[in-house]
Write a protein that holds these residues in place. Structure first.
Motif, PDB file in Angstrom:
ATOM      1  N   ASN A  59      23.338  -2.995 -18.024  1.00  0.00           N
ATOM      2  CA  ASN A  59      22.756  -3.507 -19.290  1.00  0.00           C
ATOM      3  C   ASN A  59      23.629  -2.907 -20.472  1.00  0.00           C
ATOM      4  O   ASN A  59      23.764  -3.681 -21.610  1.00  0.00           O
ATOM      5  CB  ASN A  59      21.201  -2.821 -19.616  1.00  0.00           C
ATOM      6  CG  ASN A  59      20.349  -3.020 -18.757  1.00  0.00           C
ATOM      7  OD1 ASN A  59      20.327  -4.287 -18.157  1.00  0.00           O
ATOM      8  ND2 ASN A  59      19.336  -2.526 -18.406  1.00  0.00           N
ATOM      9  N   TYR A  60      24.557  -1.922 -20.262  1.00  0.00           N
ATOM     10  CA  TYR A  60      25.513  -1.684 -21.261  1.00  0.00           C
ATOM     11  C   TYR A  60      26.374  -2.897 -21.459  1.00  0.00           C
ATOM     12  O   TYR A  60      26.567  -2.991 -22.856  1.00  0.00           O
ATOM     13  CB  TYR A  60      26.307  -0.305 -20.758  1.00  0.00           C
ATOM     14  CG  TYR A  60      27.353  -0.047 -21.648  1.00  0.00           C
ATOM     15  CD1 TYR A  60      27.103   0.567 -22.849  1.00  0.00           C
ATOM     16  CD2 TYR A  60      28.712  -0.441 -21.443  1.00  0.00           C
ATOM     17  CE1 TYR A  60      28.221   0.930 -23.743  1.00  0.00           C
ATOM     18  CE2 TYR A  60      29.619   0.073 -22.505  1.00  0.00           C
ATOM     19  CZ  TYR A  60      29.284   0.629 -23.642  1.00  0.00           C
ATOM     20  OH  TYR A  60      30.399   0.905 -24.500  1.00  0.00           O
ATOM     21  N   GLN A  62      25.908  -5.890 -21.243  1.00  0.00           N
ATOM     22  CA  GLN A  62      25.255  -6.830 -21.787  1.00  0.00           C
ATOM     23  C   GLN A  62      24.753  -6.726 -23.228  1.00  0.00           C
ATOM     24  O   GLN A  62      24.860  -7.425 -24.346  1.00  0.00           O
ATOM     25  CB  GLN A  62      23.913  -7.382 -21.003  1.00  0.00           C
ATOM     26  CG  GLN A  62      24.319  -7.822 -19.717  1.00  0.00           C
ATOM     27  CD  GLN A  62      25.417  -8.902 -19.761  1.00  0.00           C
ATOM     28  OE1 GLN A  62      25.385 -10.082 -20.599  1.00  0.00           O
ATOM     29  NE2 GLN A  62      26.300  -8.971 -18.682  1.00  0.00           N
ATOM     30  N   THR A  63      24.091  -5.432 -23.431  1.00  0.00           N
ATOM     31  CA  THR A  63      23.454  -5.284 -24.797  1.00  0.00           C
ATOM     32  C   THR A  63      23.895  -3.758 -25.351  1.00  0.00           C
ATOM     33  O   THR A  63      23.777  -3.511 -26.839  1.00  0.00           O
ATOM     34  CB  THR A  63      22.049  -5.198 -24.739  1.00  0.00           C
ATOM     35  OG1 THR A  63      21.521  -4.073 -23.671  1.00  0.00           O
ATOM     36  CG2 THR A  63      21.587  -6.434 -24.221  1.00  0.00           C
ATOM     37  N   GLY A  65      22.593  -1.311 -24.373  1.00  0.00           N
ATOM     38  CA  GLY A  65      21.592  -0.209 -23.827  1.00  0.00           C
ATOM     39  C   GLY A  65      21.378   1.019 -24.659  1.00  0.00           C
ATOM     40  O   GLY A  65      21.724   0.995 -25.839  1.00  0.00           O
ATOM     41  N   ASN A 158      30.613  -2.404 -30.588  1.00  0.00           N
ATOM     42  CA  ASN A 158      29.108  -3.529 -30.578  1.00  0.00           C
ATOM     43  C   ASN A 158      29.680  -4.695 -29.816  1.00  0.00           C
ATOM     44  O   ASN A 158      28.888  -5.555 -29.613  1.00  0.00           O
ATOM     45  CB  ASN A 158      28.683  -3.516 -32.044  1.00  0.00           C
ATOM     46  CG  ASN A 158      28.014  -2.344 -32.561  1.00  0.00           C
ATOM     47  OD1 ASN A 158      26.931  -2.190 -32.095  1.00  0.00           O
ATOM     48  ND2 ASN A 158      28.538  -1.593 -33.355  1.00  0.00           N
ATOM     49  N   LYS A 160      30.565  -7.323 -27.148  1.00  0.00           N
ATOM     50  CA  LYS A 160      30.502  -7.165 -25.741  1.00  0.00           C
ATOM     51  C   LYS A 160      31.633  -7.052 -25.069  1.00  0.00           C
ATOM     52  O   LYS A 160      32.023  -6.557 -24.079  1.00  0.00           O
ATOM     53  CB  LYS A 160      29.840  -8.562 -25.435  1.00  0.00           C
ATOM     54  CG  LYS A 160      29.606  -8.571 -23.724  1.00  0.00           C
ATOM     55  CD  LYS A 160      28.887  -9.911 -23.602  1.00  0.00           C
ATOM     56  CE  LYS A 160      28.455 -10.000 -22.044  1.00  0.00           C
ATOM     57  NZ  LYS A 160      27.868 -11.151 -21.693  1.00  0.00           N
ATOM     58  N   ARG A 163      33.132  -3.707 -25.073  1.00  0.00           N
ATOM     59  CA  ARG A 163      32.627  -2.837 -23.796  1.00  0.00           C
ATOM     60  C   ARG A 163      32.964  -3.312 -22.517  1.00  0.00           C
ATOM     61  O   ARG A 163      33.003  -2.289 -21.667  1.00  0.00           O
ATOM     62  CB  ARG A 163      31.069  -3.165 -23.748  1.00  0.00           C
ATOM     63  CG  ARG A 163      30.204  -2.944 -25.095  1.00  0.00           C
ATOM     64  CD  ARG A 163      28.702  -2.465 -25.065  1.00  0.00           C
ATOM     65  NE  ARG A 163      27.979  -3.943 -24.691  1.00  0.00           N
ATOM     66  CZ  ARG A 163      27.610  -4.771 -25.844  1.00  0.00           C
ATOM     67  NH1 ARG A 163      27.913  -4.175 -27.172  1.00  0.00           N
ATOM     68  NH2 ARG A 163      26.851  -5.703 -25.525  1.00  0.00           N
TER      69      ARG A 163
END
Length: 269
Positions: A59-60, A62-63, A65, A158, A160, A163
């Motif tokens: 999930n990290y 994607q969002t 988390g 922040n 994507k 990340r």
């Protein structure tokens, strides 16, 4: 402002570091064997905990988390420690000299390494049964450290695609020589095109690879956690090494990226 000569010198330092990433130490190579054996004897509740963690870490990307950090505190910290008062956003941090980014990142690395040492020693007491606690905690610490390093170089976690870059830094720190070369090739598109490549998302094989690579890397060290007292020492050393290597990879890879962007800005003047 950084000069072309200063940027070129910093780039030479990074290229030397990249060449030094020749492969794994002997102990790291044999360290990938024990956990294949440990998998067969690890209690089911730990295996389930690990499976949950892998899903959660997915999930990290994607969002963000629960691992996504707040940038406001880092911005204020940079403003205070750099003594530059006109820093109000992450974009403003990108204008700092490379030397400032280096000093801020090194201070952060030292702080995180100390925390990881204490954390590793505390979980080293319980041996394999505290592994379910140890791995997610130190992996979360690694993620936080890389996000902070990103901000210190003027990049926003922040985003994507940012990340994805952070995941690549994490992969790089525990990859073998073939893996390191592949990751460096992938990351080169980020400065050649002056933006993160969308293809990196499809190239990313997922958090499970990152997670198990990290776990295997510390296999032999974690085995020593089964021994009373020794587990404290080896737990501390394992986590200290983990965060040190992760921070170093993040510092070098983000620094290289920022240097290329600064060089491009100078050429456009």
């Amino acid at each position: 402002m950084d000069t072309k000569e200063q940027l070129a010198q910093h780039l030479l330092t990074i290229e030397k570091w990249e060449k030094d990433q020749k492969g794994l130490w002997f102990w790291e190579k044999i360290g990938r064997i024990p956990f294949k054996i440990l998998d067969k004897v690890t209690p089911a509740f730990i295996q389930n905990k690990i499976a949950e963690l892998v899903a959660e870490l997915g999930n990290y990307i994607q969002t963000g988390g629960r691992y996504l950090i707040s940038e406001r505190g880092m911005i204020e910290k940079v403003k205070k420690e750099s003594k530059v008062q006109n820093i109000e956003s992450i974009k403003d941090i990108a204008n700092l000299p490379i030397e400032s980014m280096i000093s801020l990142s090194e201070a952060l690395q030292q702080n995180r390494v100390k925390l990881a040492t204490v954390q590793g020693a505390s979980t080293g007491i319980g041996g394999i049964f505290t592994l379910a606690i140890d791995i997610p905690v130190v992996l979360g610490m690694a993620l936080k450290t890389l996000q902070e390093i990103a901000i210190l170089h003027g990049y926003d976690p922040n985003d994507k695609l940012e990340r994805v870059f952070i995941v690549k830094c994490l992969q790089f720190s525990s990859a073998d020589i073939v893996g390191k070369e592949a990751i460096l090739k992938e990351l080169s598109t980020m400065h050649e095109n002056n933006q993160a490549s969308e293809n990196m998302i499809s190239q990313l094989q997922g958090w499970q690879e990152v997670f198990f690579t990290y776990r295997d890397q510390f296999g032999w060290k974690k085995l020593f956690q089964l021994v009373p007292i020794a587990g404290i020492l080896f737990g501390a050393y394992a986590n200290r090494s983990m965060i040190h290597d992760v921070a170093e990879a993040g510092m070098m890879l983000y620094r290289k990226r920022r240097i290329y962007e600064k060089m491009q800005e100078l050429e456009e003047l």
